[in-house]
Design a protein around this motif. Structure first.
Motif, PDB file in Angstrom:
ATOM      1  N   LEU A 177      41.616  46.569  19.532  1.00 29.60           N
ATOM      2  CA  LEU A 177      40.704  46.190  20.616  1.00 29.60           C
ATOM      3  C   LEU A 177      41.452  45.501  21.744  1.00 29.60           C
ATOM      4  CD1 LEU A 177      37.634  44.864  18.571  1.00 29.60           C
ATOM      5  CD2 LEU A 177      37.726  46.927  19.997  1.00 29.60           C
ATOM      6  N   SER A 178      42.409  44.656  21.393  1.00 32.35           N
ATOM      7  CA  SER A 178      43.216  43.957  22.390  1.00 32.35           C
ATOM      8  C   SER A 178      44.028  44.943  23.226  1.00 32.35           C
ATOM      9  CB  SER A 178      44.156  42.965  21.693  1.00 32.35           C
ATOM     10  OG  SER A 178      44.963  42.305  22.633  1.00 32.35           O
ATOM     11  N   GLU A 179      44.577  45.947  22.554  1.00 29.02           N
ATOM     12  CA  GLU A 179      45.354  46.974  23.257  1.00 29.02           C
ATOM     13  C   GLU A 179      44.473  47.777  24.200  1.00 29.02           C
ATOM     14  OE1 GLU A 179      48.636  49.001  24.466  1.00 29.02           O
ATOM     15  OE2 GLU A 179      48.543  47.257  23.146  1.00 29.02           O
ATOM     16  N   ARG A 180      43.261  48.106  23.757  1.00 31.61           N
ATOM     17  CA  ARG A 180      42.315  48.844  24.606  1.00 31.61           C
ATOM     18  C   ARG A 180      41.929  48.037  25.838  1.00 31.61           C
ATOM     19  NH1 ARG A 180      38.061  51.396  20.183  1.00 31.61           N
ATOM     20  NH2 ARG A 180      39.439  53.099  19.431  1.00 31.61           N
ATOM     21  N   ASN A 181      41.731  46.740  25.639  1.00 30.05           N
ATOM     22  CA  ASN A 181      41.378  45.875  26.766  1.00 30.05           C
ATOM     23  C   ASN A 181      42.502  45.820  27.787  1.00 30.05           C
ATOM     24  OD1 ASN A 181      38.847  45.230  25.789  1.00 30.05           O
ATOM     25  ND2 ASN A 181      39.548  43.406  24.684  1.00 30.05           N
ATOM     26  N   ARG A 182      43.739  45.725  27.295  1.00 28.72           N
ATOM     27  CA  ARG A 182      44.896  45.698  28.206  1.00 28.72           C
ATOM     28  C   ARG A 182      44.977  46.996  29.005  1.00 28.72           C
ATOM     29  NH1 ARG A 182      47.682  42.828  24.080  1.00 28.72           N
ATOM     30  NH2 ARG A 182      48.512  44.775  23.228  1.00 28.72           N
ATOM     31  N   ASN A 183      44.761  48.128  28.310  1.00 29.60           N
ATOM     32  CA  ASN A 183      44.802  49.422  28.983  1.00 29.60           C
ATOM     33  C   ASN A 183      43.696  49.537  30.023  1.00 29.60           C
ATOM     34  OD1 ASN A 183      46.988  50.258  27.481  1.00 29.60           O
ATOM     35  ND2 ASN A 183      45.745  51.319  25.936  1.00 29.60           N
ATOM     36  N   SER A 184      42.497  49.029  29.689  1.00 29.20           N
ATOM     37  CA  SER A 184      41.362  49.079  30.612  1.00 29.20           C
ATOM     38  C   SER A 184      41.632  48.247  31.862  1.00 29.20           C
ATOM     39  CB  SER A 184      40.095  48.570  29.910  1.00 29.20           C
ATOM     40  OG  SER A 184      39.004  48.549  30.800  1.00 29.20           O
ATOM     41  N   VAL A 185      42.209  47.053  31.659  1.00 32.32           N
ATOM     42  CA  VAL A 185      42.549  46.170  32.785  1.00 32.32           C
ATOM     43  C   VAL A 185      43.584  46.833  33.678  1.00 32.32           C
ATOM     44  CG1 VAL A 185      43.681  44.003  33.407  1.00 32.32           C
ATOM     45  CG2 VAL A 185      41.924  44.020  31.635  1.00 32.32           C
ATOM     46  N   GLN A 186      44.593  47.429  33.053  1.00 35.23           N
ATOM     47  CA  GLN A 186      45.652  48.090  33.809  1.00 35.23           C
ATOM     48  C   GLN A 186      45.095  49.251  34.619  1.00 35.23           C
ATOM     49  OE1 GLN A 186      48.949  49.436  31.442  1.00 35.23           O
ATOM     50  NE2 GLN A 186      49.988  50.421  33.151  1.00 35.23           N
ATOM     51  N   LYS A 187      44.217  50.042  34.015  1.00 40.40           N
ATOM     52  CA  LYS A 187      43.634  51.194  34.709  1.00 40.40           C
ATOM     53  C   LYS A 187      42.774  50.751  35.895  1.00 40.40           C
ATOM     54  CE  LYS A 187      43.605  54.498  30.881  1.00 40.40           C
ATOM     55  NZ  LYS A 187      42.763  55.296  29.945  1.00 40.40           N
ATOM     56  N   THR A 188      42.006  49.670  35.717  1.00 33.56           N
ATOM     57  CA  THR A 188      41.164  49.176  36.812  1.00 33.56           C
ATOM     58  C   THR A 188      42.023  48.695  37.977  1.00 33.56           C
ATOM     59  OG1 THR A 188      39.434  48.505  35.258  1.00 33.56           O
ATOM     60  CG2 THR A 188      39.377  47.515  37.454  1.00 33.56           C
ATOM     61  N   GLY A 189      43.104  47.975  37.657  1.00 32.71           N
ATOM     62  CA  GLY A 189      44.013  47.501  38.698  1.00 32.71           C
ATOM     63  C   GLY A 189      44.636  48.662  39.460  1.00 32.71           C
ATOM     64  N   GLU A 190      45.034  49.696  38.737  1.00 34.31           N
ATOM     65  CA  GLU A 190      45.629  50.881  39.359  1.00 34.31           C
ATOM     66  C   GLU A 190      44.586  51.639  40.176  1.00 34.31           C
ATOM     67  OE1 GLU A 190      47.188  53.011  36.066  1.00 34.31           O
ATOM     68  OE2 GLU A 190      48.997  51.760  35.878  1.00 34.31           O
ATOM     69  N   TYR A 191      43.368  51.684  39.658  1.00 26.89           N
ATOM     70  CA  TYR A 191      42.270  52.365  40.355  1.00 26.89           C
ATOM     71  C   TYR A 191      42.038  51.737  41.721  1.00 26.89           C
ATOM     72  CZ  TYR A 191      37.505  54.068  41.217  1.00 26.89           C
ATOM     73  OH  TYR A 191      36.381  54.641  41.776  1.00 26.89           O
ATOM     74  N   ILE A 192      42.017  50.398  41.763  1.00 22.44           N
ATOM     75  CA  ILE A 192      41.783  49.692  43.027  1.00 22.44           C
ATOM     76  C   ILE A 192      42.957  49.869  43.973  1.00 22.44           C
ATOM     77  CG2 ILE A 192      41.474  47.418  44.091  1.00 22.44           C
ATOM     78  CD1 ILE A 192      39.939  46.587  41.551  1.00 22.44           C
ATOM     79  N   SER A 193      44.172  49.619  43.480  1.00 18.21           N
ATOM     80  CA  SER A 193      45.355  49.653  44.360  1.00 18.21           C
ATOM     81  C   SER A 193      45.630  51.033  44.927  1.00 18.21           C
ATOM     82  CB  SER A 193      46.582  49.150  43.593  1.00 18.21           C
ATOM     83  OG  SER A 193      46.866  49.987  42.479  1.00 18.21           O
ATOM     84  N   SER A 194      45.229  52.085  44.212  1.00 18.58           N
ATOM     85  CA  SER A 194      45.476  53.451  44.690  1.00 18.58           C
ATOM     86  C   SER A 194      44.459  53.899  45.734  1.00 18.58           C
ATOM     87  CB  SER A 194      45.452  54.430  43.512  1.00 18.58           C
ATOM     88  OG  SER A 194      44.146  54.528  42.955  1.00 18.58           O
ATOM     89  N   ARG A 195      43.451  53.068  45.982  1.00 20.87           N
ATOM     90  CA  ARG A 195      42.377  53.448  46.899  1.00 20.87           C
ATOM     91  C   ARG A 195      42.279  52.521  48.105  1.00 20.87           C
ATOM     92  NH1 ARG A 195      41.489  55.599  42.196  1.00 20.87           N
ATOM     93  NH2 ARG A 195      40.134  57.433  41.947  1.00 20.87           N
ATOM     94  N   VAL A 196      43.317  51.728  48.335  1.00 21.02           N
ATOM     95  CA  VAL A 196      43.282  50.818  49.479  1.00 21.02           C
ATOM     96  C   VAL A 196      44.538  50.968  50.333  1.00 21.02           C
ATOM     97  CG1 VAL A 196      41.891  49.108  48.226  1.00 21.02           C
ATOM     98  CG2 VAL A 196      44.379  48.868  48.271  1.00 21.02           C
ATOM     99  N   ILE A 197      44.377  50.631  51.601  1.00 24.28           N
ATOM    100  CA  ILE A 197      45.507  50.494  52.517  1.00 24.28           C
ATOM    101  C   ILE A 197      45.430  49.083  53.090  1.00 24.28           C
ATOM    102  CG2 ILE A 197      46.498  51.212  54.727  1.00 24.28           C
ATOM    103  CD1 ILE A 197      45.637  54.032  54.135  1.00 24.28           C
ATOM    104  N   VAL A 198      46.522  48.347  53.006  1.00 24.19           N
ATOM    105  CA  VAL A 198      46.544  46.957  53.453  1.00 24.19           C
ATOM    106  C   VAL A 198      46.819  46.892  54.948  1.00 24.19           C
ATOM    107  CG1 VAL A 198      47.624  44.698  53.196  1.00 24.19           C
ATOM    108  CG2 VAL A 198      47.306  46.170  51.189  1.00 24.19           C
ATOM    109  N   ASP A 199      45.924  46.221  55.675  1.00 24.85           N
ATOM    110  CA  ASP A 199      46.116  45.973  57.098  1.00 24.85           C
ATOM    111  C   ASP A 199      47.018  44.743  57.228  1.00 24.85           C
ATOM    112  OD1 ASP A 199      45.840  44.983  59.769  1.00 24.85           O
ATOM    113  OD2 ASP A 199      43.960  46.084  59.979  1.00 24.85           O
TER     114      ASP A 199
END
Length: 244
Positions: free
Chosen positions: A8-30
Motif C-alpha cells: 500500500l505504501s508503494e502504491r501511494n508513492r507511485n500515485s503521488v509521483q504520477k499526480t506530480g508528473e501529471y501537473i508538471s507536464s500540463r503547465v508552462i511557468v510564466d
C-alpha cells in the motif's frame, strides 16, 4: 511492517509521483509572474480542467490538494494572482464563500446582476482564454462595420480566422460590450448598418460603384450586381445604404 502495508505504501508513492508528473507536464511557468499556467483543457470560465480517477475537476484545486493538503468542505481555492489558469500552489489560498465573493468584487469580477446566488467569473474580451482577437482588433471590426463593410469583407481585410457571425455580433454591438464602442465613437448605430451581414449581396464598394455608374440603366445595374431593380433604385435615391 507487513507485506500488505509495504504494498500500500508503494502504491501511494507511485500515485503521488504520477499526480506530480501529471501537473508538471500540463503547465508552462510564466517567468515574470511565476504563474504555472495550465495549458491543457480550459473551461469556458477560464479555469483549467484536470481528470483524476475518472472525474473532471478544476486544475487549481488538484494542485492545492497535492501540494498543500485537503480542501475542507465548503471552502474555495482562490487566486492571489487573479489568473484562473494558474495552478502555482504559492498563488492559491483557501477562502470561505463570503471571502471568495469579496475577492471577486474587489477584483471587478463579480456578476453585477442582483439576486444571483453564485455569480460567475466574467473574463471579458482579450482576457478570456478562448478569445481569438484583441480588444484593439474588435474595435477595428466595429469601425469597419460602421463604414459599411460586411463580415466577409472585414474578415478578408483584417486577415481574421473567426466566423462571420462573430464579426457581425461585434458590429451590431451584441458582443464586446465592455469596450463601450458605441459611446466611444459617438453612436447609436443606424438600423441600416445593423442589418449589414455576411449574406448581403452588395458591399460598400459595390454601392459606390452603382452610384458612379450613371451611364447604366437601373435594369442593367440590377443584372450586373444580382439585385432587384427596386434595390438599385433605393440605392440611387439614397433610401438605402445612406451611410455610404
Amino acid at each position: 511492517m507487513n507485506k500488505k502495508s509495504i504494498l500500500l505504501s508503494e502504491r501511494n508513492r507511485n500515485s503521488v509521483q504520477k499526480t506530480g508528473e501529471y501537473i508538471s507536464s500540463r503547465v508552462i511557468v510564466d517567468k515574470t509572474t511565476q504563474c504555472w499556467n495550465w495549458v491543457k483543457s480550459i473551461g469556458n470560465d477560464g479555469y483549467g480542467k484536470a481528470k483524476r480517477k475518472g472525474k473532471t475537476i478544476r486544475a487549481h484545486r488538484l494542485s492545492y490538494t497535492f501540494y498543500k493538503g485537503e480542501i475542507p468542505e465548503g471552502m474555495f481555492v482562490c487566486h492571489s494572482c487573479d489568473n484562473p489558469k494558474c495552478v502555482n500552489p504559492e498563488h492559491l489560498w483557501l477562502g470561505s464563500h463570503y471571502e471568495n465573493e469579496i475577492d471577486k468584487t474587489r477584483k471587478g469580477r463579480r456578476s453585477p446582476s442582483p439576486g444571483v446566488s453564485h455569480p460567475h467569473t466574467l473574463l471579458k474580451g482579450e482576457a478570456h482564454p478562448k478569445s481569438k482577437i484583441s480588444d484593439k482588433m474588435a474595435e477595428e471590426i466595429y469601425i469597419l462595420g460602421l463604414q459599411g463593410f460586411n463580415a466577409k469583407e472585414i474578415k478578408l481585410k483584417l486577415g481574421l480566422l473567426i466566423c462571420d457571425s462573430s464579426i457581425q455580433r461585434i458590429i451590431s454591438g451584441k458582443s464586446w460590450k465592455h469596450l463601450q464602442l458605441d459611446e466611444k465613437h459617438g453612436l447609436p448605430l443606424p438600423q441600416n448598418i445593423r442589418k449589414i451581414n455576411a449574406s448581403a449581396k452588395l458591399t460598400a464598394q459595390s454601392v459606390i460603384e452603382i452610384r458612379a455608374s450613371q451611364h447604366l440603366s437601373v435594369k442593367e445595374l440590377s443584372h450586373k450586381y444580382g439585385v432587384s431593380p427596386a434595390n438599385i433604385s433605393c440605392i440611387l435615391k439614397r433610401k438605402s445604404w445612406n451611410h455610404i
